[in-house]
Design a protein around this motif. Structure first.
Motif, PDB file in Angstrom:
ATOM      1  N   SER A  15      -6.959   7.815  -8.984  1.00  0.00           N
ATOM      2  CA  SER A  15      -7.463   7.048  -7.851  1.00  0.00           C
ATOM      3  C   SER A  15      -6.723   5.717  -7.729  1.00  0.00           C
ATOM      4  O   SER A  15      -6.411   5.080  -8.734  1.00  0.00           O
ATOM      5  N   CYS A  28      -7.769   5.900  -2.311  1.00  0.00           N
ATOM      6  CA  CYS A  28      -7.226   7.263  -2.235  1.00  0.00           C
ATOM      7  C   CYS A  28      -7.389   7.932  -3.583  1.00  0.00           C
ATOM      8  O   CYS A  28      -6.907   7.413  -4.588  1.00  0.00           O
ATOM      9  N   THR A  29      -8.062   9.053  -3.591  1.00  0.00           N
ATOM     10  CA  THR A  29      -8.299   9.754  -4.859  1.00  0.00           C
ATOM     11  C   THR A  29      -7.723  11.162  -4.791  1.00  0.00           C
ATOM     12  O   THR A  29      -8.014  11.912  -3.860  1.00  0.00           O
ATOM     13  N   ALA A  30      -6.876  11.487  -5.780  1.00  0.00           N
ATOM     14  CA  ALA A  30      -6.314  12.843  -5.858  1.00  0.00           C
ATOM     15  C   ALA A  30      -7.147  13.621  -6.877  1.00  0.00           C
ATOM     16  O   ALA A  30      -7.088  13.340  -8.069  1.00  0.00           O
ATOM     17  N   HIS A  51      -1.239  13.915 -13.041  1.00  0.00           N
ATOM     18  CA  HIS A  51      -1.176  12.486 -12.700  1.00  0.00           C
ATOM     19  C   HIS A  51       0.269  12.079 -12.419  1.00  0.00           C
ATOM     20  O   HIS A  51       0.548  11.382 -11.446  1.00  0.00           O
ATOM     21  N   THR A  54       1.413  13.232  -9.017  1.00  0.00           N
ATOM     22  CA  THR A  54       0.786  12.712  -7.788  1.00  0.00           C
ATOM     23  C   THR A  54       0.738  11.184  -7.685  1.00  0.00           C
ATOM     24  O   THR A  54       0.390  10.658  -6.624  1.00  0.00           O
ATOM     25  N   GLN A  57       2.956   9.306  -4.803  1.00  0.00           N
ATOM     26  CA  GLN A  57       2.512   9.547  -3.421  1.00  0.00           C
ATOM     27  C   GLN A  57       1.123   8.961  -3.155  1.00  0.00           C
ATOM     28  O   GLN A  57       0.847   8.511  -2.040  1.00  0.00           O
ATOM     29  N   THR A  58       0.266   8.924  -4.188  1.00  0.00           N
ATOM     30  CA  THR A  58      -1.079   8.365  -3.975  1.00  0.00           C
ATOM     31  C   THR A  58      -0.999   6.846  -3.794  1.00  0.00           C
ATOM     32  O   THR A  58      -1.708   6.263  -2.968  1.00  0.00           O
TER      33      THR A  58
END
Ligand code: KG4
Ligand code: ZN
Length: 342
Positions: A15, A28-30, A51, A54, A57-58
């Protein structure tokens, strides 16, 4: 004070939050739920690899949603403990690199302190107050004398409450994480169908235990026909006892400390039965509670940003020597361990 970029990677969710003076500009949470679901629980190696895949980009997305340029950032924060070391390292090292390259302060944040204070994102409780963290790894009750000054009053002696929800869901064949499924199924179930006895902890009224509940659920389930009504009844009966244990813990802490306010946080604070119980406690006993919106209950970077903002305002920063730690208690006087006064 300027904008803070905060990163949370203590476990499976990644996040990122952009925060400025009490306002969450973006969050923003992946989620990694799909990656871990086939295994029925979190696989640490998969979590850290996801982690890594991503994080860039997060961060880019969170900056774009907040209409924020990197050059506008005043500080960067990340969770440093406790949690899965491989996961924490991804977020913490990313934060260190950003801090070095932008020449802005770095702040290491304790994950439990972040949960504990997460109600402050939307409410303004007065301290001293009680604080209860109910998550997949913690069932910890604190006295919050003020921000920075915490005293542990009680905790689980075995499983955490969220862990118990997940294990009971798993034994009934429900997907991971099981807490939200138990919550939903319970609405169609009879909470009095199966009797769960309250565990008694010798000599310590503020400790709790959840492993016996899980074993009792297992014993009931193996003698039941595996249909949806039985699932719902077992879920509702388990949840009823799991939350009654928390109610008793709160009532005893209020009696002991005479504090009439409590901050409740962590993923299990999403639970609708718990939220109803707190409402009844307030109406019947006058115990005021502060609980975040569900998006700030489960792991999120907004709560990390809140704590970082507080410490930054007090003149703290972290050294680049801070390391990821799997275990670190949030005990009195040590909360600013990661941070040094500048
Ligand atoms: O705070 P969190 O996101 O991560 C940790 O720091 O552990 O908490 C995750 C836990 C999981 O055990 C999950 O099943 C539980 O919170 N949870 C719930 C609900 N939503 C999430 N438990 C009961 N009812 C819910 N609605
Ligand atoms: Zn957490």
């Amino acid at each position: 004070m300027g904008k803070i970029l905060a990163i949370e990677t203590s476990c499976d969710d990644l996040s990122v939050c952009i925060y400025e003076n009490g306002q969450v500009l973006s969050l923003c949470t992946a989620s990694q739920v799909q990656a871990h679901q086939p295994y029925g629980g979190i696989v640490p190696e998969i979590a850290s690899r996801e982690h890594l895949a991503t994080i860039s980009q997060t961060v880019t997305l969170a900056l774009a949603q907040a209409c924020c340029q990197m050059s506008e950032l005043a500080a960067v924060a990340a969770t440093y403990a406790p949690g899965l070391v491989g996961s924490i390292l991804v977020g913490l090292n990313f934060a260190k690199a950003l801090s070095l390259s932008l020449n802005i302060p770095l702040l290491g944040v304790h994950h439990i302190e972040a949960h504990l204070l997460s109600p402050c994102l939307e409410h303004s409780p007065q301290f001293p107050a009680l604080g209860l963290v109910l998550s997949g790894g913690h069932t910890h009750l604190y006295q919050i004398n003020s921000i920075e000054k915490y005293q542990l009053l009680g905790h689980t002696v075995d499983d955490a409450i969220g862990e118990a929800f997940d294990k009971v869901a798993k034994l009934m064949g429900l997907p991971y994480p099981g807490g939200p499924w138990i919550d939903k199924l319970s609405q169609k179930g009879n909470p009095k169908k199966f009797v769960f006895t309250h565990p008694q902890i010798k000599d310590h009224s503020l400790h709790v235990s959840y492993s016996g509940l899980k074993t009792a659920a297992q014993n009931y389930w193996k003698n039941l026909e595996p249909n949806e009504q039985n699932q719902a009844d077992l879920a509702a009966s388990f949840q009823h006892c799991a939350i009654a244990i928390i109610q008793k813990m709160i009532e005893q802490a209020v009696a002991k400390t005479h504090l009439q306010q409590i901050l409740v946080s962590g993923g299990v604070a999403c639970n609708s039965y718990l939220r109803n119980m707190l409402q009844v406690l307030m109406e019947q006993k006058g115990i005021r509670y502060f609980i975040p919106s569900p998006k700030y209950c489960t792991d999120n970077a907004a709560m990390v940003a809140y704590v970082a903002h507080y410490y930054l305002k007090q003149g703290y920063t972290s050294s680049y020597d801070i390391d990821a730690m799997a275990n670190k208690n949030l005990t009195d006087g040590e909360t600013a361990f990661a941070n040094i006064k500048i």
